[in-house]
Design a protein around this motif. Structure first.
Motif, PDB file in Angstrom:
ATOM      1  N   TYR A  27     -12.647  10.720  -6.963  1.00 18.68           N
ATOM      2  CA  TYR A  27     -13.591  10.880  -5.645  1.00 18.68           C
ATOM      3  C   TYR A  27     -14.617   9.888  -5.502  1.00 18.68           C
ATOM      4  CZ  TYR A  27     -11.072  15.229  -6.824  1.00 18.68           C
ATOM      5  OH  TYR A  27     -10.309  16.397  -6.990  1.00 18.68           O
ATOM      6  N   LYS A  54      -3.691  11.483 -12.851  1.00 11.80           N
ATOM      7  CA  LYS A  54      -3.367  12.672 -13.922  1.00 11.80           C
ATOM      8  C   LYS A  54      -2.637  12.014 -14.971  1.00 11.80           C
ATOM      9  CE  LYS A  54      -1.315  17.056 -14.051  1.00 11.80           C
ATOM     10  NZ  LYS A  54      -0.504  18.178 -13.348  1.00 11.80           N
ATOM     11  N   ASN A  92     -15.151  17.261 -10.124  1.00  9.81           N
ATOM     12  CA  ASN A  92     -14.098  18.514  -9.831  1.00  9.81           C
ATOM     13  C   ASN A  92     -14.527  19.463 -11.028  1.00  9.81           C
ATOM     14  OD1 ASN A  92     -12.230  20.107  -9.257  1.00  9.81           O
ATOM     15  ND2 ASN A  92     -10.564  18.998  -9.727  1.00  9.81           N
ATOM     16  N   TYR A 100     -11.607  19.218 -15.075  1.00 13.01           N
ATOM     17  CA  TYR A 100      -9.796  19.041 -14.933  1.00 13.01           C
ATOM     18  C   TYR A 100      -9.245  19.447 -16.027  1.00 13.01           C
ATOM     19  CZ  TYR A 100      -6.135  16.456 -13.109  1.00 13.01           C
ATOM     20  OH  TYR A 100      -4.821  16.033 -12.260  1.00 13.01           O
ATOM     21  N   ASN A 150     -16.483  12.540 -15.353  1.00 12.50           N
ATOM     22  CA  ASN A 150     -15.807  12.439 -14.105  1.00 12.50           C
ATOM     23  C   ASN A 150     -16.653  12.977 -13.093  1.00 12.50           C
ATOM     24  OD1 ASN A 150     -14.225  15.373 -12.395  1.00 12.50           O
ATOM     25  ND2 ASN A 150     -13.911  13.290 -11.635  1.00 12.50           N
ATOM     26  N   SER A 198      -4.766   8.917  -4.359  1.00 11.23           N
ATOM     27  CA  SER A 198      -4.373  10.185  -3.876  1.00 11.23           C
ATOM     28  C   SER A 198      -5.487  10.651  -2.863  1.00 11.23           C
ATOM     29  CB  SER A 198      -4.380  11.076  -5.097  1.00 11.23           C
ATOM     30  OG  SER A 198      -3.323  10.705  -5.896  1.00 11.23           O
ATOM     31  N   TYR A 201     -15.199  19.820  -2.379  1.00 10.09           N
ATOM     32  CA  TYR A 201     -15.050  21.076  -3.254  1.00 10.09           C
ATOM     33  C   TYR A 201     -16.604  21.629  -3.159  1.00 10.09           C
ATOM     34  CZ  TYR A 201     -11.093  19.209  -5.327  1.00 10.09           C
ATOM     35  OH  TYR A 201     -10.054  18.656  -5.752  1.00 10.09           O
TER      36      TYR A 201
HETATM   37  C1  LIG Z   1     -10.871  15.146 -11.768  1.00  7.93           C
HETATM   38  C2  LIG Z   1      -9.695  14.929 -11.429  1.00  7.93           C
HETATM   39  N1  LIG Z   1      -9.060  14.019 -11.887  1.00  7.93           N
HETATM   40  C3  LIG Z   1      -7.828  13.199 -11.736  1.00  7.93           C
HETATM   41  C4  LIG Z   1      -7.118  14.161 -10.906  1.00  7.93           C
HETATM   42  C5  LIG Z   1      -5.584  13.493 -10.568  1.00  7.93           C
HETATM   43  O1  LIG Z   1      -5.324  13.169  -9.135  1.00  7.93           O
HETATM   44  P1  LIG Z   1      -3.956  12.146  -9.166  1.00  7.93           P
HETATM   45  O2  LIG Z   1      -2.922  12.499 -10.324  1.00  7.93           O
HETATM   46  O3  LIG Z   1      -3.330  12.652  -7.633  1.00  7.93           O
HETATM   47  O4  LIG Z   1      -4.588  10.777  -9.053  1.00  7.93           O
HETATM   48  C6  LIG Z   1      -7.371  14.928  -9.945  1.00  7.93           C
HETATM   49  C7  LIG Z   1      -6.708  15.509  -8.858  1.00  7.93           C
HETATM   50  O5  LIG Z   1      -6.948  16.367  -8.368  1.00  7.93           O
HETATM   51  C8  LIG Z   1      -8.789  15.514 -10.331  1.00  7.93           C
HETATM   52  O6  LIG Z   1      -9.362  16.605  -9.844  1.00  7.93           O
END
Ligand SMILES: Cc1ncc(COP(=O)(O)O)c(C=O)c1O
Length: 391
Positions: free
Chosen positions: A210, A104, A179, A128, A175, A237, A328
């Motif tokens: 992912y 993030k 997500n 996201y 991505n 993560s 998901y």
């Molecule tokens: C698409 C996507 N990008 C980035 C992240 C960031 O995850 P993190 O900051 O925990 O590495 C997430 C977390 O849910 C995500 O879904």
């Protein structure tokens, strides 16, 4: 004293999940038992191997000092090794890798290095939310929303973006595994995206948290396999159930990495050294592109949950396909429902929490997202409750 927020802060949208939290709090007082399939936060625990390494490393005095914000050498070298073993790619640990405080942070801060006021950033939608908000809007840039539609397999239709937009675009976020849609990107698609980036001179931020969340034989690629001139951001993560540890990395084009490092060196002091070392311990379990046992075992659990949920939904007449990756399930709201938020509220009334598609942007409307973050028994219970609402 009159407090005035900066314009860029006023531009941020209202947080849609507040309404859900309020409703949930009200229902909780009535004693309702909630099954949460909302937030994408693993319920499974961090592998023991990594926990043990954390405990060992935290005791060592030198691991208790300020870390380097770009990541310790041992961390960057571990990341380089992982890209070699996992994707067959070579990177330079001194110049082409940096640590981030979870994906993030990297996804948001990269924009500060490249976006001037008014610059266009191509953002998938639904997506996201950080791409359009935390990254683009907080840099006074302009998000251009690329709709992810079912008809186009939840891939942005690049042909539909006007040339004048492409010419002004500075950056694109992609991505996959995706997500919230659970979609994956074929190599041909990634090649096309790279060609567009070359023709119109923008950089691609390939957000790949992912990459290891895949089912069956499917192995997710990185865009860097097609062209290492862009960057990938990834993190521990999801791969190791380490959302709370905030450790990730950015890899790729030296100049792009340098921009991110420059920003970060002025802002943060890096991820704790003992966490960096424990993450590398986990990544060192990879001996090939195949997932090691510590990751695979969890993916088998998610796969079973996915099957129970999707087969259960199909049985009650709410049809959808099994995603090949991510934890998901993205599904159109049932016929007769008017919008995702109202439908989610109906399910909260029976104690099932899922995420309304509108939470991922305007093109997410008409869909909802289930996260596979509950054991099978709870998923079955949720299905029974949903059946009662629908039928
Ligand atoms: C698409 C996507 N990008 C980035 C992240 C960031 O995850 P993190 O900051 O925990 O590495 C997430 C977390 O849910 C995500 O879904």
């Amino acid at each position: 004293m009159k407090i005035e927020y900066a314009e860029r802060v006023n531009r941020l949208p209202k947080y849609i999940f507040v309404a859900i939290e309020e409703l949930k709090a009200k229902k909780k007082k009535e004693g309702i038992d909630f099954i949460s399939l909302g937030i994408g936060d693993p319920d499974l625990t961090t592998p023991e191997l990594i926990i043990n390494e954390l405990i060992n490393q935290v005791k060592i005095p030198e691991n208790q000092n300020y870390p380097a914000s770009m990541g310790e050498e041992i961390f960057r070298e571990g990341i380089v090794r992982w890209y070699k073993v996992r994707f067959g790619l070579d990177f330079n640990a001194d110049r082409e890798v940096t640590n981030v405080l979870g994906g993030k942070e990297g996804v948001a801060n990269i924009a500060r290095a490249f976006i001037n006021p008014g610059d266009i950033v191509l953002c998938p939608n639904p997506g996201y939310p950080v791409y359009a908000n935390g990254a683009t809007k907080l840099c006074d840039g302009k998000p251009y929303l690329m709709p992810l539609t079912r008809e186009n397999k939840f891939l942005p239709n690049l042909e539909l973006i006007e040339t004048k937009i492409l010419k002004k675009a500075k950056m694109m976020y992609l991505n996959y595994p995706n997500n919230p849609t659970g979609a994956i990107a074929p190599i041909e698609y990634l090649k096309k995206a790279v060609d567009y980036a070359e023709d119109y001179n923008f950089i691609i931020i390939y957000d790949n948290p992912y990459s290891e969340f895949t089912f069956g034989d499917y192995i997710a690629p990185t865009l860097l396999q097609i062209n290492p001139d862009h960057i990938e951001i990834n993190s521990a993560s999801k791969t190791f159930n380490m959302t709370g540890f905030r450790c990730g990395w950015a890899v790729g084009n030296q100049e792009i990495i340098e921009g991110l490092r420059k920003i970060k060196s002025q802002i943060d002091s890096g991820c704790p050294i003992f966490i960096q070392k424990a993450v590398i311990k986990g990544l060192n379990e990879y001996k090939s592109e195949k997932k090691p046992e510590i990751v695979d075992k969890n993916m088998k659990i998610y796969e079973k949950r996915r099957d129970v949920l999707v087969e259960g939904l199909n049985k009650i007449g709410w049809e959808t396909d099994k995603p090949k990756a991510t934890f998901y399930v993205w599904i159109q709201i049932p016929e007769g429902e008017t919008n995702s938020m109202d439908f989610v509220k109906k399910l909260i009334n029976v104690g099932v929490i899922i995420t309304p598609g509108i939470g991922f942007g305007q093109y997410g409307e008409g869909f909802v997202r289930f996260a596979l973050t509950q054991p099978i028994e709870r998923i079955k219970e949720a299905l029974e409750r949903i059946d009662k609402v629908l039928n």
